[in-house]
Structure formats: C-alpha cells, structure tokens
Design an enzyme around this catalytic site. Structure first.
Site, PDB file in Angstrom:
ATOM      1  N   GLY A  48       3.183  -1.257   4.221  1.00 51.50           N
ATOM      2  CA  GLY A  48       3.030   0.393   4.046  1.00 51.50           C
ATOM      3  C   GLY A  48       4.401   0.527   3.600  1.00 51.50           C
ATOM      4  N   GLY A  49       5.105   1.368   4.534  1.00 52.06           N
ATOM      5  CA  GLY A  49       6.406   1.831   4.345  1.00 52.06           C
ATOM      6  C   GLY A  49       7.530   1.149   3.499  1.00 52.06           C
TER       7      GLY A  49
ATOM      8  N   LYS B 242       0.030   4.202  -0.093  1.00 52.28           N
ATOM      9  CA  LYS B 242      -0.634   5.334   0.307  1.00 52.28           C
ATOM     10  C   LYS B 242      -0.388   6.561  -0.713  1.00 52.28           C
ATOM     11  CE  LYS B 242      -0.166   3.010   4.510  1.00 52.28           C
ATOM     12  NZ  LYS B 242      -0.171   3.063   6.236  1.00 52.28           N
TER      13      LYS B 242
ATOM     14  N   SER C  77       3.589  -2.357  10.181  1.00 52.51           N
ATOM     15  CA  SER C  77       5.331  -2.313  10.456  1.00 52.51           C
ATOM     16  C   SER C  77       5.748  -3.858   9.899  1.00 52.51           C
ATOM     17  CB  SER C  77       5.661  -2.121  11.689  1.00 52.51           C
ATOM     18  OG  SER C  77       5.199  -0.787  11.922  1.00 52.51           O
TER      19      SER C  77
ATOM     20  N   GLU D 135      -5.053  -5.003  10.596  1.00 50.38           N
ATOM     21  CA  GLU D 135      -4.030  -4.146  10.855  1.00 50.38           C
ATOM     22  C   GLU D 135      -4.206  -3.331  11.902  1.00 50.38           C
ATOM     23  OE1 GLU D 135      -2.097  -2.879   6.650  1.00 50.38           O
ATOM     24  OE2 GLU D 135      -3.801  -1.359   7.187  1.00 50.38           O
TER      25      GLU D 135
ATOM     26  N   ASN E 130       0.874  -1.145  -0.047  1.00 46.86           N
ATOM     27  CA  ASN E 130      -0.012  -0.101   0.166  1.00 46.86           C
ATOM     28  C   ASN E 130       0.869   1.296  -0.092  1.00 46.86           C
ATOM     29  OD1 ASN E 130      -1.883   2.092   0.456  1.00 46.86           O
ATOM     30  ND2 ASN E 130      -2.345   1.333   2.603  1.00 46.86           N
TER      31      ASN E 130
ATOM     32  N   GLU F 137      -6.586   4.331   8.130  1.00 51.62           N
ATOM     33  CA  GLU F 137      -6.520   5.941   7.750  1.00 51.62           C
ATOM     34  C   GLU F 137      -7.760   6.495   7.072  1.00 51.62           C
ATOM     35  OE1 GLU F 137      -2.772   5.344   5.523  1.00 51.62           O
ATOM     36  OE2 GLU F 137      -1.889   4.598   7.673  1.00 51.62           O
TER      37      GLU F 137
ATOM     38  N   GLY G 168       2.909   2.005  10.861  1.00 51.83           N
ATOM     39  CA  GLY G 168       3.758   3.203  10.630  1.00 51.83           C
ATOM     40  C   GLY G 168       4.543   3.565  11.801  1.00 51.83           C
TER      41      GLY G 168
ATOM     42  N   HIS H  15      -9.347   0.869   5.199  1.00 45.31           N
ATOM     43  CA  HIS H  15      -8.268   1.200   5.842  1.00 45.31           C
ATOM     44  C   HIS H  15      -8.458   2.114   7.142  1.00 45.31           C
ATOM     45  CE1 HIS H  15      -4.033   2.454   6.556  1.00 45.31           C
ATOM     46  NE2 HIS H  15      -3.633   1.217   5.842  1.00 45.31           N
TER      47      HIS H  15
HETATM   48  P1  13P Z   1       3.278   0.254   7.599  1.00 46.11           P
HETATM   49  O1  13P Z   1       3.811  -1.013   6.911  1.00 46.11           O
HETATM   50  O2  13P Z   1       4.117   1.482   7.043  1.00 46.11           O
HETATM   51  O3  13P Z   1       3.226  -0.120   8.892  1.00 46.11           O
HETATM   52  O4  13P Z   1       1.669   0.616   6.983  1.00 46.11           O
HETATM   53  C1  13P Z   1       1.077  -0.656   7.259  1.00 46.11           C
HETATM   54  C2  13P Z   1      -0.463  -0.344   6.060  1.00 46.11           C
HETATM   55  O5  13P Z   1      -1.183   0.586   6.569  1.00 46.11           O
HETATM   56  C3  13P Z   1      -0.738  -1.166   5.325  1.00 46.11           C
HETATM   57  O6  13P Z   1      -1.960  -0.700   4.727  1.00 46.11           O
END
Ligand code: 13P
Length: 250
Positions: free
Chosen positions: A234-235, A11, A213, A167, A9, A97, A173, A95
């Site tokens: 994510g990251g 983002k 993470s 999640e 993802n 967020e 993050g 999600h």
């Molecule tokens: P991180 O892997 O950056 O923690 O993000 C997870 C996420 O929200 C994937 O949708």
C-alpha cells in the site's frame, strides 16, 4: 519456484498527473529488473492514461475493484470487461477495506472472482483477520473461511491465474508488519487449503502474496520464506524509489 508478484495498491491516492509522474519514475527505476512480475493498481480514473505509459515496460495494471455484471444500470460501477478494455490485466478483489467499508460479503467476493476469470482478468483475492480474531487464535479459521467462500463453485482453467493475498487487517497501514514466520505459517495453511480444494494441478501455479506494512526494510525477510510468493504493497508503493527497492528484493 513461482515467479514472484509485487503489486502496488495505490488505493484512493494520486490524480492523473501525479500517477503519471510516479509511473514514469518507476518505469526507469525497474528497467531490466526481472525479480518479479510488477503490477500497480491505480484509481480507475488513471488506468487508461497509465496504460500508454507502461506500454514498453514490464509493469502491468490492476483494477482495485470490479462489478460482476458485464454492463448495465449499475451507477458508479466498473466491470471486468471495462477494466480489460482500459488496459488492466489484473484486479484486486475482496480487499479488507472493501469488506469493511463497503460491506462486501463472501458471496459478493465470489461473484467478483467468477466475473474476473470469465473476462480473462487475473484476480488478486484478499483475505485477512482482525486483531481481535488473531488474539482469539482464529486466524487460520477466518482466512480459510474467506478463501473457501471466494473459491466456491469454481473449477477449470482460469484458476491458475488467481493470486491469493494474505493481508492481516491489523498490519494494514499501521507499520506493524507480521513477523515473517507468522506470515509463513498462514501462507502454508492457505497453500494446503488450495491443494485440498482445487487439487494439485490447479493449486500449484497459484501465488500467495503478503500485504500489510510491507516496506523496503522488511521485504527481504518476508521474501525469504518459502511460501511467500510476493507482496501487496500500500503506502510504500506511492514512493517510486521505495517501491522499486521492494521490487528488487533479495
Ligand atoms: P500498507 O502497505 O499501506 O499497509 O497497505 C497494505 C494494503 O492494504 C495493500 O493492499
């Protein structure tokens, strides 16, 4: 054994050129790798361009969000049909967020899920608890309520294409990944809920993936758990080498 799903993802990161560079690298790095279905969810502005770059690869595209109507006067929104048309096979729904910053309720998540299935997109539905909820030992009740809300009124063939992403919000993050055994406990509970709600036949093909993470150095222990069928990253999905290593989990 379900085919694992590893999804990145992105983002609100990467412009068109930067996204293209990332995909070109990733495409080479995972050539011939068959450990998992690989999906990336770039920003809407990159989807169509990337659909050409992934054409000869095993990578598939996801939207990060969608609107439940097919078309119309909904300024700023993108429908399931538009995502498919631009080259997506998957879409991320609910999600944390989006739930937190854009006030998406369970009802909205449900409408989006219905719309994705109607259009033939494969939804990745996210659930997860806050740190406060975890500390109050409410994790299982929170994620169960979210999942039941998402699935409300759904039945039939499209259900097999759903993926559930667990999640935990406190792990997103932050570098604080859930302990594999703790994640496994939640995945196991979600699996039981799917079997109870949808019946064995519909529930069996549904993958339950973990996000929060996920990195190259923790993917192997997460994937060793029996009910963890993949990861939503994510990251670390913004770094081609690291994401490729995640895709090649052992
Ligand atoms: P991180 O892997 O950056 O923690 O993000 C997870 C996420 O929200 C994937 O949708």
């Amino acid at each position: 054994m379900l085919t694992p799903l590893i999804a990145g993802n992105w983002k609100m990161n990467t412009g068109v050129h930067q996204g293209a560079e990332l995909v070109i690298k990733l495409r080479e790095l995972i050539k011939g790798v068959d450990t998992a279905d690989v999906v990336i969810a770039p920003p809407f502005t990159s989807i169509y361009h990337l659909s050409h770059l992934i054409a000869d690869s095993t990578i598939q595209l996801a939207g990060q969000n969608l609107h439940w109507e097919k078309s119309g006067a909904y300024t700023g929104e993108v429908s399931a049909e538009m995502l498919l048309d631009a080259g997506c096979r998957y879409v991320i729904i609910g999600h944390s967020e989006r739930r937190t910053y854009f006030h998406e309720t369970g009802d909205v998540v449900n409408k989006k899920l219905v719309a994705a299935i109607r259009a033939g997109l494969r939804p990745i539905v996210c659930v997860g608890e806050t740190l406060k909820e975890r500390e109050a030992k409410k994790t299982l009740s929170v994620v169960s309520t979210q999942l039941k809300g998402a699935l409300a009124g759904l039945s039939g063939g499209g259900l097999k294409d759903i993926t559930v992403a667990y999640e935990p919000i406190w792990a997103i993050g932050t570098g604080a990944v859930a302990a594999p055994q703790d994640a496994e406990e939640v995945h196991n509970a979600l699996r039981e809920l799917l079997y109870e709600t949808l019946g064995a036949e519909a529930a069996r093909p549904i993958r339950i993936i973990y996000g929060g993470s996920v990195k190259a150095d923790n993917i192997d222990s997460l994937m060793s758990q029996p009910n963890i069928d993949g990861a939503l990253v994510g990251g670390a999905s913004l770094k081609a080498e690291e994401f490729a290593r995640i895709v090649r989990f052992r």
